[in-house]
Design a protein around this motif. Structure first.
Motif, PDB file in Angstrom:
ATOM      1  N   PHE A  75     -17.791  18.187  -1.446  1.00 55.01           N
ATOM      2  CA  PHE A  75     -17.418  16.803  -1.685  1.00 55.01           C
ATOM      3  C   PHE A  75     -17.588  16.499  -3.160  1.00 55.01           C
ATOM      4  CE2 PHE A  75     -18.832  12.233  -1.711  1.00 55.01           C
ATOM      5  CZ  PHE A  75     -17.577  11.702  -1.443  1.00 55.01           C
ATOM      6  N   SER A  76     -16.643  15.794  -3.720  1.00 53.74           N
ATOM      7  CA  SER A  76     -16.725  15.421  -5.127  1.00 53.74           C
ATOM      8  C   SER A  76     -16.049  14.079  -5.342  1.00 53.74           C
ATOM      9  CB  SER A  76     -16.072  16.487  -6.022  1.00 53.74           C
ATOM     10  OG  SER A  76     -14.689  16.591  -5.741  1.00 53.74           O
ATOM     11  N   VAL A  77     -16.438  13.418  -6.406  1.00 52.94           N
ATOM     12  CA  VAL A  77     -15.817  12.162  -6.815  1.00 52.94           C
ATOM     13  C   VAL A  77     -15.152  12.382  -8.164  1.00 52.94           C
ATOM     14  CG1 VAL A  77     -16.213   9.764  -7.448  1.00 52.94           C
ATOM     15  CG2 VAL A  77     -17.445  10.750  -5.518  1.00 52.94           C
ATOM     16  N   GLU A  78     -13.889  12.036  -8.257  1.00 55.53           N
ATOM     17  CA  GLU A  78     -13.103  12.251  -9.468  1.00 55.53           C
ATOM     18  C   GLU A  78     -13.410  11.170 -10.508  1.00 55.53           C
ATOM     19  OE1 GLU A  78     -10.880  15.149  -9.528  1.00 55.53           O
ATOM     20  OE2 GLU A  78     -12.391  15.378  -7.953  1.00 55.53           O
ATOM     21  N   PRO A  79     -12.997  11.417 -11.767  1.00 57.44           N
ATOM     22  CA  PRO A  79     -13.238  10.413 -12.819  1.00 57.44           C
ATOM     23  C   PRO A  79     -12.645   9.037 -12.501  1.00 57.44           C
ATOM     24  CG  PRO A  79     -12.635  12.518 -13.799  1.00 57.44           C
ATOM     25  CD  PRO A  79     -12.459  12.675 -12.321  1.00 57.44           C
ATOM     26  N   ASP A  80     -11.555   8.999 -11.709  1.00 63.22           N
ATOM     27  CA  ASP A  80     -10.964   7.705 -11.361  1.00 63.22           C
ATOM     28  C   ASP A  80     -11.617   7.085 -10.129  1.00 63.22           C
ATOM     29  OD1 ASP A  80     -10.077   9.347  -9.362  1.00 63.22           O
ATOM     30  OD2 ASP A  80      -7.939   8.954  -9.663  1.00 63.22           O
ATOM     31  N   SER A  81     -12.744   7.680  -9.684  1.00 67.46           N
ATOM     32  CA  SER A  81     -13.525   7.211  -8.525  1.00 67.46           C
ATOM     33  C   SER A  81     -12.870   7.519  -7.183  1.00 67.46           C
ATOM     34  CB  SER A  81     -13.819   5.700  -8.619  1.00 67.46           C
ATOM     35  OG  SER A  81     -14.668   5.437  -9.726  1.00 67.46           O
ATOM     36  N   TRP A  91     -12.057  10.303  -4.224  1.00 63.69           N
ATOM     37  CA  TRP A  91     -12.920  11.375  -3.724  1.00 63.69           C
ATOM     38  C   TRP A  91     -12.102  12.528  -3.160  1.00 63.69           C
ATOM     39  CZ3 TRP A  91     -11.798  12.131   1.349  1.00 63.69           C
ATOM     40  CH2 TRP A  91     -11.287  11.048   2.073  1.00 63.69           C
ATOM     41  N   VAL A  92     -12.734  13.685  -3.078  1.00 62.04           N
ATOM     42  CA  VAL A  92     -12.122  14.882  -2.484  1.00 62.04           C
ATOM     43  C   VAL A  92     -13.142  15.491  -1.526  1.00 62.04           C
ATOM     44  CG1 VAL A  92     -11.115  17.154  -2.872  1.00 62.04           C
ATOM     45  CG2 VAL A  92     -10.763  15.339  -4.556  1.00 62.04           C
ATOM     46  N   TYR A  93     -12.746  15.659  -0.268  1.00 60.37           N
ATOM     47  CA  TYR A  93     -13.630  16.265   0.728  1.00 60.37           C
ATOM     48  C   TYR A  93     -12.926  17.477   1.329  1.00 60.37           C
ATOM     49  CZ  TYR A  93     -16.545  16.885   4.898  1.00 60.37           C
ATOM     50  OH  TYR A  93     -17.366  17.402   5.872  1.00 60.37           O
ATOM     51  N   GLY A  94     -13.592  18.620   1.248  1.00 57.73           N
ATOM     52  CA  GLY A  94     -13.033  19.854   1.792  1.00 57.73           C
ATOM     53  C   GLY A  94     -13.890  20.386   2.920  1.00 57.73           C
ATOM     54  N   LEU A  95     -13.234  20.848   3.985  1.00 58.67           N
ATOM     55  CA  LEU A  95     -13.922  21.449   5.121  1.00 58.67           C
ATOM     56  C   LEU A  95     -13.224  22.758   5.454  1.00 58.67           C
ATOM     57  CD1 LEU A  95     -16.236  20.730   7.191  1.00 58.67           C
ATOM     58  CD2 LEU A  95     -14.393  20.086   8.752  1.00 58.67           C
ATOM     59  N   ILE A 133      -5.139   8.146   2.111  1.00 63.45           N
ATOM     60  CA  ILE A 133      -5.591   9.533   2.063  1.00 63.45           C
ATOM     61  C   ILE A 133      -4.410  10.476   1.894  1.00 63.45           C
ATOM     62  CG2 ILE A 133      -6.584  11.398   3.481  1.00 63.45           C
ATOM     63  CD1 ILE A 133      -8.508   9.403   4.643  1.00 63.45           C
ATOM     64  N   VAL A 134      -4.602  11.489   1.053  1.00 61.26           N
ATOM     65  CA  VAL A 134      -3.700  12.630   0.956  1.00 61.26           C
ATOM     66  C   VAL A 134      -4.294  13.742   1.819  1.00 61.26           C
ATOM     67  CG1 VAL A 134      -2.694  14.373  -0.558  1.00 61.26           C
ATOM     68  CG2 VAL A 134      -2.922  12.010  -1.360  1.00 61.26           C
ATOM     69  N   ARG A 179     -14.299   3.235   0.426  1.00 61.96           N
ATOM     70  CA  ARG A 179     -13.120   2.363   0.490  1.00 61.96           C
ATOM     71  C   ARG A 179     -12.067   2.743  -0.540  1.00 61.96           C
ATOM     72  NH1 ARG A 179     -17.414  -1.258   1.092  1.00 61.96           N
ATOM     73  NH2 ARG A 179     -17.282  -1.937  -1.073  1.00 61.96           N
ATOM     74  N   ARG A 180     -12.315   3.825  -1.284  1.00 62.15           N
ATOM     75  CA  ARG A 180     -11.380   4.248  -2.323  1.00 62.15           C
ATOM     76  C   ARG A 180     -10.443   5.346  -1.807  1.00 62.15           C
ATOM     77  NH1 ARG A 180     -12.925   2.618  -7.563  1.00 62.15           N
ATOM     78  NH2 ARG A 180     -14.937   1.501  -7.591  1.00 62.15           N
ATOM     79  N   PRO A 181      -9.291   5.530  -2.459  1.00 65.32           N
ATOM     80  CA  PRO A 181      -8.368   6.602  -2.034  1.00 65.32           C
ATOM     81  C   PRO A 181      -9.037   7.963  -2.128  1.00 65.32           C
ATOM     82  CG  PRO A 181      -7.302   5.093  -3.585  1.00 65.32           C
ATOM     83  CD  PRO A 181      -8.757   4.746  -3.590  1.00 65.32           C
ATOM     84  N   GLY A 182      -8.594   8.898  -1.282  1.00 64.74           N
ATOM     85  CA  GLY A 182      -9.193  10.219  -1.282  1.00 64.74           C
ATOM     86  C   GLY A 182      -8.228  11.309  -0.873  1.00 64.74           C
ATOM     87  N   ARG A 183      -8.701  12.536  -1.006  1.00 64.30           N
ATOM     88  CA  ARG A 183      -7.937  13.716  -0.611  1.00 64.30           C
ATOM     89  C   ARG A 183      -8.779  14.510   0.390  1.00 64.30           C
ATOM     90  NH1 ARG A 183      -3.735  16.629  -2.834  1.00 64.30           N
ATOM     91  NH2 ARG A 183      -3.755  15.196  -4.623  1.00 64.30           N
ATOM     92  N   LEU A 184      -8.197  14.800   1.539  1.00 68.22           N
ATOM     93  CA  LEU A 184      -8.877  15.545   2.594  1.00 68.22           C
ATOM     94  C   LEU A 184      -8.240  16.924   2.695  1.00 68.22           C
ATOM     95  CD1 LEU A 184     -10.805  15.782   5.013  1.00 68.22           C
ATOM     96  CD2 LEU A 184      -9.056  14.643   6.408  1.00 68.22           C
TER      97      LEU A 184
END
Length: 305
Positions: A109-115, A117-121, A156-157, A67-72
């Motif tokens: 997939f990783s979770v940043e210090p600010d919670s 997330w970043v998911y790369g495909l 999402i970005v 439910r947190r902001p993320g980068r795809l």
């Protein structure tokens, strides 16, 4: 006279030698393609980010990360690609069908210090292009398709790169804050069939040696829109529900770009052809699209619908 014939003869021998090398290389590729036909491994799987993919570094993994902001980040090459909203209530996922002897897929997939997330495909062809071509000629299955499903209720970005392939992106109804879309030696279509959850901060589309079609960009309502097209063409429709002003930067190099704007917006910076401006009822101000153009060996035509 004799020296000229000698040079001509030497040149012919050089060309014949080069041709022989090319033919030999093609025969090797064809042989490898034939040999690999028995090694086809068709993959049809679903992928989704999961906490097991992450090294939390001794910290606490946030249970509510979905439910947190993320980068795809999507890097998609040599195939057919579909990007669209996930079914209501479902999270981020992807489905891929391909021959693992020809293509490969990687995810991280990783979770940043600010919670956040970043998911790369990343999807790409690892077999040499000529070998893949001969493999297809000899009856091998080299078709590849990747579908990505983006959740509707998460900011999402989006970073998207399409290389040597074709893509379709239907992004209406999502919660995209920013998007950077790039293509190379291919093409794609981009559509917003309904307004986003909130207006975007920025939308950038750039590419070379290909073309794209974009429709309903007003539903994205970005405050900044940049389009840079090189050695190709672009068909851009700015129709939709504009909720804020927008600074639009249009660039073309060795190609053509057509831009259509709706009748219920102000346009500054370019001369318009087409229908006159529609004034709204009451005192509501119209959104303003401020355009700048940059053309080199190409043309940008802006018309009102």
């Amino acid at each position: 006279m004799s020296e000229r014939r000698g040079c001509f003869k030497t040149g012919c021998l050089g060309c014949l030698g080069l041709l022989a090398v090319v033919i030999l290389f093609a025969m090797i590729m064809a042989g490898l393609a034939w040999k690999s036909l028995d090694d086809q491994e068709l993959v049809d799987e679903q992928y989704r980010p999961d906490s097991t993919m992450v090294d939390a570094g001794g910290g606490v993994f946030p249970e509510d990360w979905r439910r947190r902001p993320g980068r795809l980040i999507l890097e998609l090459g040599q195939g057919e690609f579909i990007i669209k909203p996930a079914p209501e209530g479902e999270g981020l996922s992807a489905r891929a069908r391909f021959d693992s002897e020809v293509h490969a897929i990687e995810e991280n997939f990783s979770v940043e210090p600010d919670s956040s997330w970043v998911y790369g495909l990343r999807f790409h062809r690892h077999m040499p292009g000529m070998q893949a071509m001969f493999r297809a000629i000899l009856g091998g299955d080299t078709d590849a398709r990747v579908e990505v499903f983006i959740p509707r209720d998460v900011p999402i970005v989006l970073q998207l790169l399409v290389e040597e392939g074709g893509g379709e992106a239907e992004l209406g109804g999502l919660w995209l804050t920013d998007a950077d879309i790039r293509y190379s030696k291919g093409g794609f279509s981009l559509n917003f069939d309904e307004p986003l959850r909130e207006p975007m901060r920025s939308l950038s589309i750039s590419g070379n040696m290909g073309g794209f079609e974009a429709t309903g960009l007003g539903h994205a309502s970005p405050s900044r829109l940049g389009i840079d097209c090189r050695m190709g063409g672009a068909d851009v429709d700015l129709d939709g529900l504009w909720l804020q002003d927008c600074d639009i930067d249009l660039k073309i190099r060795m190609g053509g770009m057509g831009v259509r704007v709706p009748r219920d917006v102000h346009v500054m910076g370019v001369e318009l052809g087409g229908s006159p401006l529609d004034m709204p009822d009451g005192e509501s101000p119209l959104p303003t699209l401020r355009m700048t153009t940059d053309m080199s060996m190409g043309e940008i035509e802006v018309i009102r619908r």
